[in-house]
Design an enzyme around this catalytic site. Sequence first.
Site, PDB file in Angstrom:
ATOM      1  CG  ASP A   9      -1.702   1.193   1.472  1.00 35.87           C
ATOM      2  OD1 ASP A   9      -2.485   1.223   2.427  1.00 35.87           O
ATOM      3  OD2 ASP A   9      -1.567   2.132   0.666  1.00 35.87           O
ATOM      4  CB  ILE A  10       1.611   3.771  -2.609  1.00 37.63           C
ATOM      5  CG1 ILE A  10       2.859   4.582  -2.976  1.00 37.63           C
ATOM      6  CG2 ILE A  10       0.345   4.622  -2.707  1.00 37.63           C
ATOM      7  CD1 ILE A  10       2.935   4.962  -4.436  1.00 37.63           C
ATOM      8  CG  ASN A  23      -9.841  13.104 -10.785  1.00 33.97           C
ATOM      9  OD1 ASN A  23      -9.911  14.320 -10.641  1.00 33.97           O
ATOM     10  ND2 ASN A  23     -10.325  12.249  -9.898  1.00 33.97           N
ATOM     11  N   GLY A  31      -9.572   4.435  -6.086  1.00 29.57           N
ATOM     12  CA  GLY A  31      -8.241   3.832  -6.267  1.00 29.57           C
ATOM     13  C   GLY A  31      -7.172   4.407  -5.350  1.00 29.57           C
ATOM     14  CB  VAL A  32      -3.528   4.850  -5.825  1.00 32.15           C
ATOM     15  CG1 VAL A  32      -3.322   5.826  -6.956  1.00 32.15           C
ATOM     16  CG2 VAL A  32      -2.365   4.921  -4.858  1.00 32.15           C
ATOM     17  CG  ASP A  33      -7.148  10.718  -6.354  1.00 33.26           C
ATOM     18  OD1 ASP A  33      -7.891  11.227  -7.213  1.00 33.26           O
ATOM     19  OD2 ASP A  33      -6.533  11.381  -5.504  1.00 33.26           O
ATOM     20  N   GLY A 123      -5.397   1.130 -13.350  1.00 30.56           N
ATOM     21  CA  GLY A 123      -6.657   0.796 -12.673  1.00 30.56           C
ATOM     22  C   GLY A 123      -7.843   1.340 -13.446  1.00 30.56           C
ATOM     23  CB  VAL A 124     -10.174   4.111 -12.596  1.00 32.61           C
ATOM     24  CG1 VAL A 124     -11.217   4.955 -13.296  1.00 32.61           C
ATOM     25  CG2 VAL A 124     -10.690   3.590 -11.268  1.00 32.61           C
TER      26      VAL A 124
HETATM   27  N1  APR Z   1      -1.252   1.490  -3.103  1.00 36.29           N
HETATM   28  C1  APR Z   1      -0.632   1.212  -4.288  1.00 36.29           C
HETATM   29  N2  APR Z   1      -1.298   1.018  -5.431  1.00 36.29           N
HETATM   30  C2  APR Z   1      -2.649   1.097  -5.386  1.00 36.29           C
HETATM   31  C3  APR Z   1      -3.370   1.383  -4.207  1.00 36.29           C
HETATM   32  C4  APR Z   1      -2.615   1.586  -3.029  1.00 36.29           C
HETATM   33  N3  APR Z   1      -3.194   1.858  -1.845  1.00 36.29           N
HETATM   34  N4  APR Z   1      -4.714   1.390  -4.506  1.00 36.29           N
HETATM   35  C5  APR Z   1      -4.805   1.110  -5.812  1.00 36.29           C
HETATM   36  N5  APR Z   1      -3.579   0.918  -6.345  1.00 36.29           N
HETATM   37  C6  APR Z   1      -3.202   0.555  -7.713  1.00 36.29           C
HETATM   38  C7  APR Z   1      -4.266  -0.061  -8.571  1.00 36.29           C
HETATM   39  O1  APR Z   1      -4.401  -1.446  -8.270  1.00 36.29           O
HETATM   40  C8  APR Z   1      -3.664   0.174  -9.950  1.00 36.29           C
HETATM   41  O2  APR Z   1      -2.724  -0.843 -10.255  1.00 36.29           O
HETATM   42  O3  APR Z   1      -2.857   1.754  -8.382  1.00 36.29           O
HETATM   43  C9  APR Z   1      -2.929   1.503  -9.780  1.00 36.29           C
HETATM   44  C10 APR Z   1      -3.623   2.698 -10.429  1.00 36.29           C
HETATM   45  O4  APR Z   1      -5.028   2.516 -10.320  1.00 36.29           O
HETATM   46  P1  APR Z   1      -6.015   3.760 -10.000  1.00 36.29           P
HETATM   47  O5  APR Z   1      -5.821   4.176  -8.618  1.00 36.29           O
HETATM   48  O6  APR Z   1      -7.389   3.323 -10.439  1.00 36.29           O
HETATM   49  O7  APR Z   1      -5.487   4.939 -10.941  1.00 36.29           O
HETATM   50  P2  APR Z   1      -5.692   5.180 -12.514  1.00 36.29           P
HETATM   51  O8  APR Z   1      -5.869   3.905 -13.264  1.00 36.29           O
HETATM   52  O9  APR Z   1      -4.566   6.082 -12.901  1.00 36.29           O
HETATM   53  O10 APR Z   1      -7.079   5.965 -12.589  1.00 36.29           O
HETATM   54  C11 APR Z   1      -7.129   7.254 -12.035  1.00 36.29           C
HETATM   55  O11 APR Z   1      -9.033   6.686 -10.753  1.00 36.29           O
HETATM   56  O12 APR Z   1      -9.015   6.763  -8.504  1.00 36.29           O
HETATM   57  C12 APR Z   1      -9.411   7.439  -9.610  1.00 36.29           C
HETATM   58  O13 APR Z   1      -9.355   9.749  -8.972  1.00 36.29           O
HETATM   59  C13 APR Z   1      -8.688   8.758  -9.728  1.00 36.29           C
HETATM   60  O14 APR Z   1     -10.050   9.427 -11.542  1.00 36.29           O
HETATM   61  C14 APR Z   1      -8.766   8.973 -11.199  1.00 36.29           C
HETATM   62  C15 APR Z   1      -8.577   7.566 -11.757  1.00 36.29           C
END
Ligand code: APR
Length: 172
Positions: A9-10, A23, A31-33, A123-124
Amino acid sequence: MEITLRTGDITTSTLDAVVNAANSSLLGGGGVDGAIHRAAGPALLAECRELRDSTLPDGLPPGRAVATGAGDLAARWVIHTVGPNRHAGQTDVSVLESCFSASLDEAQRIGAHSVAFPAIGAGVYGWDAAEVARAAHRALTAEDADERWPDVARVEFVLFGQAAAQAFDAVF
Ligand code: APR
């Protein structure tokens, strides 16, 4: 520049800066955000709102990066970057690559000597983890990497789940 990989977990990273896969609104999400904002607390959102009210009135475009403080996180800074959203037709992989290089430019500028990255876009935003790993690798191993980021001594990719970890392992 030392490059390491780990699964986890980052938000628990103790490196100088943690990169957020944000975003364009910079006002949080899933997600990570979502994880980073939850762990950092309201101070992080307040700083992001301040950016929207001042230097980034239209938000952060894909491929760009901007640093803020890190609220309650162990890290000193959060570097927000916006990946290209494949589902919105943003399929230019050079924009994904610039998320990594622009985040390191920001790290160099603020004096962060170690940077933790998630798999931006994987991810998203719909990118295949292997594609993200290759884009990250191209960015970090560019010809001018050492001149461009002389003070960024360490980069760590923090992968969430086996698929991303295996993809990054294969590339790095
Ligand atoms: N620690 C590390 N990596 C994580 C964590 C965490 N706590 N949570 C999720 N991830 C990973 C996901 O599994 C994925 O591999 O981070 C990677 C990026 O996924 P997203 O967080 O969905 O980011 P992204 O694909 O860039 O989409 C961004 O998603 O969360 C929304 O607000 C954000 O609209 C933006 C979009």
